[in-house]
Design an enzyme around this catalytic site. Structure first.
Site, mmCIF file in Angstrom:
data_model
loop_
_atom_site.group_PDB
_atom_site.id
_atom_site.type_symbol
_atom_site.label_atom_id
_atom_site.label_comp_id
_atom_site.label_asym_id
_atom_site.label_seq_id
_atom_site.Cartn_x
_atom_site.Cartn_y
_atom_site.Cartn_z
ATOM 1 N N THR A 85 71.032 -55.193 47.303
ATOM 2 C CA THR A 85 69.769 -55.266 48.032
ATOM 3 C C THR A 85 69.617 -53.950 48.795
ATOM 4 O O THR A 85 70.434 -53.643 49.668
ATOM 5 C CB THR A 85 69.773 -56.439 49.034
ATOM 6 O OG1 THR A 85 70.027 -57.646 48.324
ATOM 7 C CG2 THR A 85 68.429 -56.537 49.752
ATOM 8 N N LYS A 160 62.407 -59.297 46.545
ATOM 9 C CA LYS A 160 63.542 -59.786 47.335
ATOM 10 C C LYS A 160 63.238 -59.738 48.834
ATOM 11 O O LYS A 160 63.459 -60.712 49.557
ATOM 12 C CB LYS A 160 64.771 -58.931 47.014
ATOM 13 C CG LYS A 160 65.947 -59.081 47.932
ATOM 14 C CD LYS A 160 66.808 -60.256 47.592
ATOM 15 C CE LYS A 160 67.906 -60.448 48.640
ATOM 16 N NZ LYS A 160 68.738 -61.581 48.380
ATOM 17 N N LYS A 235 69.746 -57.334 57.934
ATOM 18 C CA LYS A 235 69.606 -56.208 56.988
ATOM 19 C C LYS A 235 68.323 -56.367 56.174
ATOM 20 O O LYS A 235 67.529 -55.433 56.049
ATOM 21 C CB LYS A 235 70.824 -56.176 56.053
ATOM 22 C CG LYS A 235 70.694 -55.159 54.933
ATOM 23 C CD LYS A 235 71.760 -55.320 53.848
ATOM 24 C CE LYS A 235 71.386 -54.480 52.636
ATOM 25 N NZ LYS A 235 72.287 -54.616 51.516
HETATM 26 P P1 NAD Z 1 80.586 -56.635 50.163
HETATM 27 O O1 NAD Z 1 80.645 -55.742 51.372
HETATM 28 O O2 NAD Z 1 81.488 -57.813 50.090
HETATM 29 O O3 NAD Z 1 80.836 -55.747 48.830
HETATM 30 C C1 NAD Z 1 80.428 -54.426 48.664
HETATM 31 C C2 NAD Z 1 81.591 -53.689 48.008
HETATM 32 O O4 NAD Z 1 81.189 -52.339 47.745
HETATM 33 C C3 NAD Z 1 82.835 -53.611 48.877
HETATM 34 O O5 NAD Z 1 83.947 -54.192 48.196
HETATM 35 C C4 NAD Z 1 83.038 -52.116 49.119
HETATM 36 O O6 NAD Z 1 84.408 -51.724 49.184
HETATM 37 C C5 NAD Z 1 82.342 -51.535 47.904
HETATM 38 N N1 NAD Z 1 81.949 -50.146 48.072
HETATM 39 C C6 NAD Z 1 81.419 -49.541 49.164
HETATM 40 N N2 NAD Z 1 81.184 -48.241 48.907
HETATM 41 C C7 NAD Z 1 81.586 -48.026 47.624
HETATM 42 C C8 NAD Z 1 81.598 -46.880 46.790
HETATM 43 N N3 NAD Z 1 81.137 -45.701 47.219
HETATM 44 N N4 NAD Z 1 82.083 -47.007 45.545
HETATM 45 C C9 NAD Z 1 82.561 -48.200 45.097
HETATM 46 N N5 NAD Z 1 82.563 -49.336 45.846
HETATM 47 C C10 NAD Z 1 82.079 -49.234 47.098
HETATM 48 O O7 NAD Z 1 79.054 -57.073 50.038
HETATM 49 P P2 NAD Z 1 78.461 -58.280 49.156
HETATM 50 O O8 NAD Z 1 78.333 -59.478 50.013
HETATM 51 O O9 NAD Z 1 79.198 -58.326 47.888
HETATM 52 O O10 NAD Z 1 76.968 -57.746 48.932
HETATM 53 C C11 NAD Z 1 76.673 -56.748 47.959
HETATM 54 C C12 NAD Z 1 75.166 -56.576 47.903
HETATM 55 O O11 NAD Z 1 74.569 -57.813 47.559
HETATM 56 C C13 NAD Z 1 74.526 -56.142 49.219
HETATM 57 O O12 NAD Z 1 73.505 -55.223 48.952
HETATM 58 C C14 NAD Z 1 73.992 -57.451 49.798
HETATM 59 O O13 NAD Z 1 72.887 -57.251 50.654
HETATM 60 C C15 NAD Z 1 73.592 -58.176 48.529
HETATM 61 N N6 NAD Z 1 73.575 -59.645 48.630
HETATM 62 C C16 NAD Z 1 74.595 -60.300 49.235
HETATM 63 C C17 NAD Z 1 74.563 -61.697 49.316
HETATM 64 C C18 NAD Z 1 75.673 -62.470 49.975
HETATM 65 O O14 NAD Z 1 75.511 -63.687 50.206
HETATM 66 N N7 NAD Z 1 76.820 -61.861 50.263
HETATM 67 C C19 NAD Z 1 73.463 -62.399 48.778
HETATM 68 C C20 NAD Z 1 72.458 -61.691 48.131
HETATM 69 C C21 NAD Z 1 72.517 -60.307 48.071
#
Ligand code: NAD
Length: 288
Positions: A85, A160, A235
């Site tokens: 997102t 979204k 966010k």
């Molecule tokens: P998260 O923080 O658990 O995962 C993100 C991952 O990206 C982490 O493991 C981090 O180490 C990795 N990362 C960061 N920088 C990086 C880089 N340069 N190279 C490689 N990896 C890197 O977050 P999440 O909950 O998995 O969410 C991911 C996305 O999905 C976000 O944009 C969030 O807004 C969206 N989202 C999350 C949810 C939810 O319920 N968690 C629901 C819908 C959408």
């Protein structure tokens, strides 16, 4: 298909594990090292031989940095499918950059949370050309139960943040109405029975009721453990307000919801609590 998966966090890891049942997957994350996925030592290595590179990253700045690294490494004709997102402007910039490099791009943020990612029941809202959407659709079918093509690049992100702006506003409205009902002496079960079958109904009330012990099981029944954390709602509301400013759209309710979640997360111990914990927040307050 050979798939590269970058960002193996709470959402990315279970999505990649579902894809690994059907395709060759190689993943990369700067920190997470989930079991069951072959891992590479850099994003560029993941990108090199992939037909599709999927990114699932925390925000637009990180996505831009990763895209700058992977696009030059990807094969001509490959697809960059971003499921993070992020802001609409970043999604459109990534697509322009991808096309200039001989790639195709689809922005496809998700709804459904960690449970949907684990169970393969996410909803995808996608932006990009019809051909690009069709090409990556088999992957949506594995990771999710529904994918909507919303139009050109960036329109997935637009859908979204509009959806989540409605969600933030209706959750606040539902929580403040519960507290008003409490103060007027109305039983919470009666309040739910009326509103959930009347014109005040919404997903926040009917499917994710913020009052413990009322309606279907929800984070309220688990001491407001997320679920969908308040800081993630903040966010998304901030993204909606960035987009509203850029598009000159008047969104007073979205603006108010963003300000309230900001206060909750930054000053009122809301960080780490489900976004429905707005109900106990209101319970502890008076009008003035
Ligand atoms: P998260 O923080 O658990 O995962 C993100 C991952 O990206 C982490 O493991 C981090 O180490 C990795 N990362 C960061 N920088 C990086 C880089 N340069 N190279 C490689 N990896 C890197 O977050 P999440 O909950 O998995 O969410 C991911 C996305 O999905 C976000 O944009 C969030 O807004 C969206 N989202 C999350 C949810 C939810 O319920 N968690 C629901 C819908 C959408």
């Amino acid at each position: 298909m050979k798939i590269g998966f970058i960002g193996l966090g709470n959402m990315g890891a279970p999505m990649a594990l579902n894809l690994a049942k059907h395709h060759d997957i190689i993943g990369f994350d700067t920190i997470a090292k989930p079991q069951g996925i072959e891992l590479a030592d850099s994003a560029a290595t993941v990108a090199k031989d992939a037909d599709v590179v999927i990114t699932m990253l925390p925000n637009g700045d990180i996505l831009r940095a990763v895209a700058a690294e992977i696009h030059p490494a990807m094969k001509t004709g490959a697809f960059h499918l971003d499921c993070s997102t992020v802001d609409v402007e970043t999604a459109r910039a990534i697509a322009t950059q991808a096309i200039a490099t001989g790639l195709s791009a689809v922005d496809a943020p998700v709804s459904g949370g960690i449970g949907g990612a684990t169970n393969g029941t996410l909803t995808f809202m996608a932006g990009g050309t019809a051909d690009a959407f069709a090409a990556v659709s088999p992957l949506f079918d594995i990771m999710g139960q529904k994918a909507v093509h919303c139009g050109d690049a960036g329109n997935g992100q637009a859908a979204k943040i509009c959806n989540n702006m409605i969600l933030g506003v209706t959750m606040i409205a539902t929580c403040e109405a519960f507290v008003l009902a409490d103060k007027l002496g109305l039983d919470r079960q009666a309040m739910f029975d009326v509103v959930s079958t009347s014109s005040g109904y919404s997903w926040s009330m009917n499917a994710y009721c913020p009052a413990p012990g009322i309606g279907p099981q929800s984070p309220a029944d688990n001491a407001y453990q997320p679920g969908f954390a308040s800081e993630l709602m903040l966010k998304d509301l901030n993204l909606s307000q960035m987009a509203a400013i850029a598009a000159d759209a008047d969104t007073p309710m979205g603006q108010a919801a963003a300000a309230l979640y900001q206060q909750f997360v930054e000053n009122e111990d809301g960080r780490g609590k489900d976004f429905s914990a707005m109900l106990p927040r209101f319970e502890n307050r008076q009008r003035s």
